[in-house]
Design a protein around this motif. Sequence first.
Motif, mmCIF file in Angstrom:
data_model
loop_
_atom_site.group_PDB
_atom_site.id
_atom_site.type_symbol
_atom_site.label_atom_id
_atom_site.label_comp_id
_atom_site.label_asym_id
_atom_site.label_seq_id
_atom_site.Cartn_x
_atom_site.Cartn_y
_atom_site.Cartn_z
ATOM 1 N N LEU A 192 0.826 -1.201 0.000
ATOM 2 C CA LEU A 192 0.000 0.000 0.000
ATOM 3 C C LEU A 192 0.863 1.255 0.000
ATOM 4 O O LEU A 192 1.724 1.415 0.869
ATOM 5 N N PRO A 193 0.651 2.169 -0.931
ATOM 6 C CA PRO A 193 1.302 3.475 -0.833
ATOM 7 C C PRO A 193 0.688 4.262 0.326
ATOM 8 O O PRO A 193 -0.481 4.065 0.672
ATOM 9 N N ALA A 194 1.469 5.154 0.904
ATOM 10 C CA ALA A 194 0.952 5.989 1.983
ATOM 11 C C ALA A 194 -0.095 6.958 1.437
ATOM 12 O O ALA A 194 -0.032 7.399 0.292
ATOM 13 N N GLY A 195 -1.098 7.281 2.276
ATOM 14 C CA GLY A 195 -2.136 8.225 1.882
ATOM 15 C C GLY A 195 -3.444 7.905 2.570
ATOM 16 O O GLY A 195 -3.523 7.020 3.432
ATOM 17 N N THR A 196 -4.487 8.626 2.197
ATOM 18 C CA THR A 196 -5.818 8.439 2.765
ATOM 19 C C THR A 196 -6.655 7.550 1.850
ATOM 20 O O THR A 196 -6.749 7.801 0.647
ATOM 21 N N TYR A 197 -7.275 6.544 2.436
ATOM 22 C CA TYR A 197 -8.124 5.597 1.709
ATOM 23 C C TYR A 197 -9.573 5.810 2.158
ATOM 24 O O TYR A 197 -9.863 5.863 3.354
ATOM 25 N N THR A 198 -10.462 5.928 1.175
ATOM 26 C CA THR A 198 -11.850 6.298 1.467
ATOM 27 C C THR A 198 -12.823 5.356 0.768
ATOM 28 O O THR A 198 -12.618 4.987 -0.399
ATOM 29 N N GLY A 199 -13.883 4.991 1.482
ATOM 30 C CA GLY A 199 -14.965 4.185 0.912
ATOM 31 C C GLY A 199 -16.305 4.693 1.419
ATOM 32 O O GLY A 199 -16.384 5.685 2.150
ATOM 33 N N PHE A 200 -17.390 4.015 1.041
ATOM 34 C CA PHE A 200 -18.720 4.498 1.424
ATOM 35 C C PHE A 200 -19.724 3.350 1.473
ATOM 36 O O PHE A 200 -19.524 2.281 0.879
ATOM 37 N N LEU A 201 -20.805 3.609 2.197
ATOM 38 C CA LEU A 201 -22.026 2.799 2.131
ATOM 39 C C LEU A 201 -23.180 3.763 1.886
ATOM 40 O O LEU A 201 -23.330 4.750 2.624
ATOM 41 N N ASP A 202 -23.973 3.533 0.863
ATOM 42 C CA ASP A 202 -25.217 4.272 0.676
ATOM 43 C C ASP A 202 -26.335 3.436 1.287
ATOM 44 O O ASP A 202 -26.647 2.335 0.805
ATOM 45 N N VAL A 203 -26.923 3.955 2.364
ATOM 46 C CA VAL A 203 -27.894 3.216 3.168
ATOM 47 C C VAL A 203 -29.240 3.913 3.092
ATOM 48 O O VAL A 203 -29.319 5.146 3.024
ATOM 49 N N ARG A 204 -30.317 3.123 3.117
ATOM 50 C CA ARG A 204 -31.676 3.678 3.138
ATOM 51 C C ARG A 204 -32.383 3.179 4.405
ATOM 52 O O ARG A 204 -32.486 1.977 4.643
ATOM 53 N N TRP A 205 -32.859 4.133 5.224
ATOM 54 C CA TRP A 205 -33.502 3.806 6.497
ATOM 55 C C TRP A 205 -35.028 3.901 6.393
ATOM 56 O O TRP A 205 -35.563 4.818 5.775
ATOM 57 N N TYR A 206 -35.697 2.941 7.035
ATOM 58 C CA TYR A 206 -37.149 2.919 7.172
ATOM 59 C C TYR A 206 -37.451 2.790 8.669
ATOM 60 O O TYR A 206 -36.878 1.923 9.340
ATOM 61 N N TYR A 207 -38.351 3.628 9.195
ATOM 62 C CA TYR A 207 -38.597 3.556 10.638
ATOM 63 C C TYR A 207 -39.956 4.154 10.991
ATOM 64 O O TYR A 207 -40.498 5.014 10.295
ATOM 65 N N SER A 208 -40.521 3.683 12.085
ATOM 66 C CA SER A 208 -41.697 4.260 12.711
ATOM 67 C C SER A 208 -41.571 3.982 14.200
ATOM 68 O O SER A 208 -41.770 2.850 14.653
ATOM 69 N N VAL A 209 -41.212 5.022 14.951
ATOM 70 C CA VAL A 209 -40.934 4.899 16.379
ATOM 71 C C VAL A 209 -41.785 5.910 17.128
ATOM 72 O O VAL A 209 -41.957 7.050 16.688
ATOM 73 N N CYS A 210 -42.328 5.515 18.278
ATOM 74 C CA CYS A 210 -43.178 6.390 19.076
ATOM 75 C C CYS A 210 -42.420 7.652 19.466
ATOM 76 O O CYS A 210 -41.289 7.585 19.951
ATOM 77 N N SER A 211 -43.036 8.820 19.235
ATOM 78 C CA SER A 211 -42.397 10.088 19.584
ATOM 79 C C SER A 211 -43.187 10.903 20.601
ATOM 80 O O SER A 211 -42.643 11.817 21.214
ATOM 81 N N VAL A 212 -44.481 10.604 20.800
ATOM 82 C CA VAL A 212 -45.307 11.312 21.785
ATOM 83 C C VAL A 212 -46.204 10.309 22.486
ATOM 84 O O VAL A 212 -46.878 9.508 21.826
ATOM 85 N N GLY A 213 -46.216 10.341 23.809
ATOM 86 C CA GLY A 213 -47.107 9.463 24.548
ATOM 87 C C GLY A 213 -46.630 9.254 25.965
ATOM 88 O O GLY A 213 -45.471 9.483 26.283
ATOM 89 N N VAL A 214 -47.558 8.828 26.824
ATOM 90 C CA VAL A 214 -47.215 8.492 28.205
ATOM 91 C C VAL A 214 -47.590 7.036 28.451
ATOM 92 O O VAL A 214 -46.743 6.162 28.456
#
Length: 337
Positions: A143-165
């Motif tokens: 490996l030559p010296a330097g910065t190595y970069t990668g990625f994940l493109d992710v898609r989130w699906y959610y439904s979580v309670c936000s108001v209630g007692v």
Amino acid sequence: MSLNRLPLARLFSALAILLVAMLAPDRAAACTVSSTSTNLGSVSSYTAASTAQQGSGSAGLQCDVTLALLATHYIAFRVDASTFLLTGPGGKTIPFVASLTQNGTPLTTGVLQNLSSTTLLTLFGGTNNSIPIYFRTTPTAALPAGTYTGFLDVRWYYSVCSVGVAVCLSYSSSPGLVRPGLGTTINWGTGTAVRITVTLTVQNDCIITAPAAAFGSAPLVGSFNPITRTILVRCSAGTAYTVGLDDGSNASGGQRRMRAGTTANYLQYEIYKTAASTERWGATGTARRASATADANAGVYDSLTSQSYTYRAAILTGQTTPPGGAYSDTIRIDVAF
């Protein structure tokens, strides 16, 4: 018989306070989705070649789960795209895997991961109630010296309670998600896309092999013969360098000297750049040796092939022969890029 009654103004105040308490239930922050980055740190090229580098960060979804514990939640995600490669200088790449648990099953693209059955406190175990994601590289050589970069493109699906007692009054949901009803299944909708960036910094490094140099024994300084030895150096791929030798542990006025134990007795000597050279090998400027002038494999910078540097060492004959004893010194080798 008399009845205790609140004054009318005080009664209205009590009712007002009660009504406000009923109409303003505690609120939890909505779920948020945002781009994130995970830095796997900085390591030498030889460490990256021999050892998997690991790290973790946020997977992009963060929720306040305090109230969500009281209701059914729906959470899923999908990796839309990734090369699963960290790319660096010259297009050199380092493979990596991503998982939702440390050393867990690697994620793949196009597969919906339904996390709804996971306990929320476990699921949102990352920093600031985020879902963590773990990364692990594959050891990669040259490996030559330097910065190595990668990625994940992710898609989130959610439904979580936000108001209630006691019951959930409102949900924080991703676009298009429809919770299931009687006889119907969940519609995950379009979800929210996010990019997770992964970086690793590879540093220049060298492996140096330098055997000891022994002159043997003699009764007079003029009786010692010069000796030759070879230093081997191999460094990170694609990197030219220079090699320097310091003046040792006992030098005086730039003159290298061996010392007899802890005494004040010294034996002067010198090291020259090649087997036949009279040019001193030192630590600064032109006294250093360039990798392009190596005696073997000059200019080969693949991190696997060693360059060799053969030098000549000689005890100086113009000095007075010191008292008998075992004389020694330590020379430090440095490589500069």
